[in-house]
Design a protein around this motif. Structure first.
Motif: not given
Length: 77
Positions: A1, A11-15, A25, A27
């Motif tokens: 994360m 957040y586990d789906k950050s980019f 980075t 979320d």
């Protein structure tokens, strides 16, 4: 994360978005847009699309460019 640099959410789906050689980075796309998108030099709205550029300034549309003294631009009709 990873933690969003705009809102701080972990957040586990950050980019990651790389812009100008720097990694950022987020979320959500909303946070990325809020942090990285240019703002119109006339009305200050966030320019999410192409916008128009003149005199080293970015505008959301030809109308705002014209209101700022740039008369040689036009929006697509």
């Amino acid at each position: 994360m990873a933690r969003c640099e705009h809102c701080g959410n972990d957040y586990d789906k950050s980019f990651t978005v790389t812009m100008g050689g720097r990694a950022h980075t987020f979320d959500a796309f909303e946070c990325a847009i809020h942090a990285l998108a240019p703002r119109c030099a006339h009305c200050d709205c966030v320019v999410i699309g192409h916008g128009v550029e003149a005199q080293e300034r970015i505008f959301c549309c030809a109308h705002c460019a014209k209101e700022s003294g740039v008369g040689d631009l036009r929006d697509r009709g």
